[in-house]
Design a protein around this motif. Sequence first.
Motif: not given
Length: 180
Positions: A105-130
Amino acid sequence: MFLGGINLNPHSVVAPGHRGKGQNHDVYVELAGPSAVDVHHSFVQRWNEASERHLTDGRWGAGSESDLPFPTRIPDRKGNAIVQIQRTIHSGRDSNGHATPLGVVYPIEAGERSNFDQYRAAIRAARRSIYIENQSVAVPEIIECLRQALLRGVEIVAVKKTITSPLPAHNLASSLSLNG
């Protein structure tokens, strides 16, 4: 299961190159296997909570007054592709945290930001280009991640559709200024 934009019309389903009057760009993909259950679950969750079937004119045929059933099994694997499903659910929008098959069970009433978290992680991991192709990048936290990437020496290419209407345009280049 097929996923894609909502523009399933003759101007969106076009040959590569998008040549022709009024043709635009949309992406569709067929998804099969275990990851499809996450999309199915998310659809049911959103449909059951966001529909207007409680209104007199909010029903679409017999049975539409009932909730859609959640998926109960995980489909068999169909290939070797690694798939990750993300979404954004704003806090307070949904309340049914029903678990996916074999999930918790996931506490969805608090929201979910997995899309946002994925964007941030990908940008932070970039080494050459985005490379970003988006209608607008106006989320301050994402803009800050992009600015930090520039400071690390990462090249950023952002393709944005030209706006010809009087809508306010967000100037990504000024937001990414290294002076501010």
